[in-house]
Write a protein that holds these residues in place. Structure first.
Motif, PDB file in Angstrom:
ATOM      1  N   ARG A 258       0.816  -1.210   0.000  1.00 14.09           N
ATOM      2  CA  ARG A 258       0.000   0.000   0.000  1.00 14.09           C
ATOM      3  C   ARG A 258       0.850   1.261   0.000  1.00 14.09           C
ATOM      4  O   ARG A 258       0.532   2.240  -0.688  1.00 14.09           O
ATOM      5  CB  ARG A 258      -0.933  -0.012   1.212  1.00 14.09           C
ATOM      6  N   THR A 259       1.926   1.253   0.763  1.00 13.66           N
ATOM      7  CA  THR A 259       2.755   2.458   0.874  1.00 13.66           C
ATOM      8  C   THR A 259       3.842   2.535  -0.187  1.00 13.66           C
ATOM      9  O   THR A 259       4.261   3.630  -0.560  1.00 13.66           O
ATOM     10  CB  THR A 259       3.406   2.527   2.261  1.00 13.66           C
ATOM     11  N   ALA A 267      -4.936   0.971  -8.383  1.00 11.61           N
ATOM     12  CA  ALA A 267      -5.583   0.096  -9.360  1.00 11.61           C
ATOM     13  C   ALA A 267      -6.325  -1.041  -8.660  1.00 11.61           C
ATOM     14  O   ALA A 267      -7.433  -1.423  -9.074  1.00 11.61           O
ATOM     15  CB  ALA A 267      -4.539  -0.461 -10.326  1.00 11.61           C
ATOM     16  N   PHE A 268      -5.726  -1.582  -7.617  1.00 16.84           N
ATOM     17  CA  PHE A 268      -6.384  -2.640  -6.852  1.00 16.84           C
ATOM     18  C   PHE A 268      -7.686  -2.148  -6.248  1.00 16.84           C
ATOM     19  O   PHE A 268      -8.725  -2.831  -6.312  1.00 16.84           O
ATOM     20  CB  PHE A 268      -5.451  -3.140  -5.744  1.00 16.84           C
ATOM     21  N   ASP A 280     -13.779  -1.779   0.661  1.00 17.89           N
ATOM     22  CA  ASP A 280     -13.024  -1.015   1.643  1.00 17.89           C
ATOM     23  C   ASP A 280     -11.651  -1.635   1.822  1.00 17.89           C
ATOM     24  O   ASP A 280     -11.387  -2.762   1.377  1.00 17.89           O
ATOM     25  CB  ASP A 280     -13.761  -0.995   2.979  1.00 17.89           C
ATOM     26  N   LYS A 281     -10.789  -0.885   2.483  1.00 21.94           N
ATOM     27  CA  LYS A 281      -9.429  -1.350   2.758  1.00 21.94           C
ATOM     28  C   LYS A 281      -9.334  -1.849   4.198  1.00 21.94           C
ATOM     29  O   LYS A 281     -10.119  -1.448   5.053  1.00 21.94           O
ATOM     30  CB  LYS A 281      -8.431  -0.215   2.545  1.00 21.94           C
ATOM     31  N   TYR A 327      -9.768 -10.148  -2.223  1.00 19.07           N
ATOM     32  CA  TYR A 327      -8.472  -9.993  -1.575  1.00 19.07           C
ATOM     33  C   TYR A 327      -7.610 -11.239  -1.748  1.00 19.07           C
ATOM     34  O   TYR A 327      -6.402 -11.145  -1.978  1.00 19.07           O
ATOM     35  CB  TYR A 327      -8.661  -9.651  -0.091  1.00 19.07           C
ATOM     36  N   ARG A 328      -8.192 -12.410  -1.643  1.00 18.84           N
ATOM     37  CA  ARG A 328      -7.428 -13.637  -1.871  1.00 18.84           C
ATOM     38  C   ARG A 328      -6.806 -13.653  -3.266  1.00 18.84           C
ATOM     39  O   ARG A 328      -5.650 -14.056  -3.449  1.00 18.84           O
ATOM     40  CB  ARG A 328      -8.335 -14.856  -1.730  1.00 18.84           C
ATOM     41  N   ALA A 329      -7.568 -13.209  -4.236  1.00 25.49           N
ATOM     42  CA  ALA A 329      -7.119 -13.300  -5.627  1.00 25.49           C
ATOM     43  C   ALA A 329      -6.147 -12.203  -6.019  1.00 25.49           C
ATOM     44  O   ALA A 329      -5.282 -12.425  -6.878  1.00 25.49           O
ATOM     45  CB  ALA A 329      -8.343 -13.259  -6.555  1.00 25.49           C
ATOM     46  N   HIS A 330      -6.231 -11.038  -5.389  1.00 26.58           N
ATOM     47  CA  HIS A 330      -5.497  -9.888  -5.922  1.00 26.58           C
ATOM     48  C   HIS A 330      -4.638  -9.110  -4.923  1.00 26.58           C
ATOM     49  O   HIS A 330      -3.805  -8.311  -5.354  1.00 26.58           O
ATOM     50  CB  HIS A 330      -6.488  -8.909  -6.562  1.00 26.58           C
ATOM     51  N   ALA A 331      -4.822  -9.299  -3.611  1.00 25.75           N
ATOM     52  CA  ALA A 331      -4.136  -8.440  -2.638  1.00 25.75           C
ATOM     53  C   ALA A 331      -2.878  -9.107  -2.099  1.00 25.75           C
ATOM     54  O   ALA A 331      -2.949 -10.231  -1.584  1.00 25.75           O
ATOM     55  CB  ALA A 331      -5.065  -8.097  -1.480  1.00 25.75           C
TER      56      ALA A 331
END
Length: 476
Positions: A258-259, A267-268, A280-281, A327-331
């Protein structure tokens, strides 16, 4: 969806998601008439606290410490309210902008009892630091704002439940779990107790002083006390949602992403909004392998409408499943995430605010001087303002006797409610309400006639931070 821009008057900003459909009018199906009933009296006490959230726990503990016979009535099976059952485990700022602790007294008692592995946050020597590297480290960990490190820790909710319970039991508070207060018992303009429902049916609980710590002002409203419910429509402080925790994550890796990769992060977030609609984050928690979600925050719903409360629960749980998949797929850091817990308590931020004999007002933020009936302080929302004086009058109804209010429904305007609803401030007003209720019993007077200097001396003896009337803004 709406999102406010951060300002000197708002630290906590987030996307706000409007309700998904218009509220349908409920059909008028007539009514039934209940037969009059003689209620058995469950117990008589000096101080009855209704609601075991942050303010109610503080009120019960402090009234008992002051020598009162106390009963606490709680609808769930635990204490802590939103700070435990609501998973609001990020405790907002407890220091001023110089790093001096402002939220003291009962709050410090809780932290002194929590084991080290149940608390995460900056070490004491970093509180108030404006060093860029330290602020940059703590900002994504919800402990630095406006470039300054603050004491705003995250807690293990289960340990907080246990610590809160044992503290009250040690002080002789009578705990009554699984009991929902139904109506105040009012005689001649004075609250004398409540009727409540449990598996045993309806019973009565009588008290010399009742403390309304329901969060929504259920008792003072049903007793006829005046209240406000106006809001700032595009702000988060009236929104609702049900929070959740994901386990099996790597929050260090997430924060680095994130930072360190702002374009990929943006983009995410955009693809998440497109895929999930409500999105949300995560926040950090007390452990690096647990992520906290305090949103998506939903507006346009009433915390006093059973159909709205149900709709928010359904919408939040669906959002939780969508978040998990995305989140599992992309984070980064979430490949092995799983649902650890959905909060058993809905996250209500606002319903009613008492109209008190005093109030916390935006017009006074810049003053910085203590009010004559100061019972505690709140950290201000930015270094632009000094710490803010909380008056005893904010806990006292304009006309209703026998009752004090504490927690997120104390008397304040919509702007001030943004911080007065937070858990540290609830501890402060709860402690003041508990001590004042005990003194009212001991002095034989209504709560509105409690001797304020005596109240302030008692609060100081319990470790609360108060200031002499001659204090200047620089001294806060």
């Amino acid at each position: 969806m709406a999102e406010r821009t951060p300002t000197d008057e708002r630290i906590m900003v987030s996307e706000v998601f409007a309700r998904s459909s218009a509220r349908e009018a409920r059909a008028d199906l007539g009514h039934v008439t209940e037969a009059a009933r003689r209620l058995p009296i469950y117990r008589r006490c000096e101080v009855l606290v209704v609601g075991g959230g942050p303010s109610g726990t503080a009120a019960a503990a402090s009234a008992a410490r002051q020598g009162a016979d106390v009963v606490l009535l709680e609808r769930y099976n635990h204490l802590g309210g939103l700070s435990t059952g609501g998973l609001v485990i990020w405790i907002d700022r407890m220091t001023d902008w110089a790093g001096t602790p402002v939220i003291r007294g009962f709050a410090e008692e809780l932290f002194a009892r929590l084991p080290a592995d149940a608390v995460a946050g900056p070490p004491r020597e970093e509180w108030g630091s404006a060093e860029a590297a330290r602020a940059a480290h703590w900002a994504p960990r919800t402990a630095a704002f406006h470039g300054i490190v603050t004491w705003s820790p995250t807690l293990d909710p289960e340990r907080l439940k246990s610590v809160s319970q044992e503290l009250l039991i040690e002080r002789g508070v009578k705990l009554v779990y699984h009991a929902w207060a139904a109506d105040p018992i009012v005689e001649d303009g004075r609250v004398r107790g409540v009727s409540f429902e449990s598996k045993e049916g309806r019973m009565a609980l009588l008290a010399d002083v009742v403390v309304d710590a329901t969060g929504d002002g259920d008792l003072f409203a049903r007793a006829g006390a005046a209240f406000d419910n106006d809001i700032e429509a595009d702000d988060i402080h009236h929104c609702m949602n049900t929070a959740w925790l994901f386990g099996g994550v790597d929050m260090k890796r997430w924060i680095a992403f994130r930072t360190g990769e702002p374009e990929r992060y943006a983009a995410f977030m955009q693809t998440g909004r497109e895929a999930c609609s409500l999105f949300d984050k995560p926040f950090v928690s007390w452990r690096d392998d647990i992520a906290l979600f305090l949103g998506p925050r939903q507006s346009g719903y009433s915390a006093l409408d059973v159909d709205d409360l149900t709709a928010v629960e359904v919408r939040s749980r669906r959002a939780m499943e969508q978040h998990l998949n995305h989140y599992r797929a992309h984070a980064p850091g979430f490949k092995n995430a799983y649902v650890l817990q959905g909060a058993p308590q809905i996250g209500v931020r606002h319903a009613r605010r008492l109209k008190g004999v005093g109030s916390v007002l935006r017009a006074r933020w810049a003053e910085g001087t203590p009010l004559a009936d100061e019972i505690g302080l709140s950290p201000s929302v930015s270094p632009k303002f000094p710490s803010i004086s909380i008056p005893y009058g904010a806990l006292v109804p304009q006309s209703l006797d026998g009752l004090l209010a504490c927690g997120r429904h104390v008397s304040c305007d919509p702007a001030s409610h943004g911080f007065m609803r937070e858990i540290p401030q609830c501890w402060v007003t709860g402690q003041a309400a508990g001590v004042a209720a005990a003194l009212a019993v001991q002095q034989g007077v209504p709560p509105r006639n409690v001797n304020v200097p005596a109240l302030q001396r008692a609060l100081l003896a319990q470790g609360v931070l108060l200031r002499p009337l001659s204090a200047s803004p620089a001294a806060t």
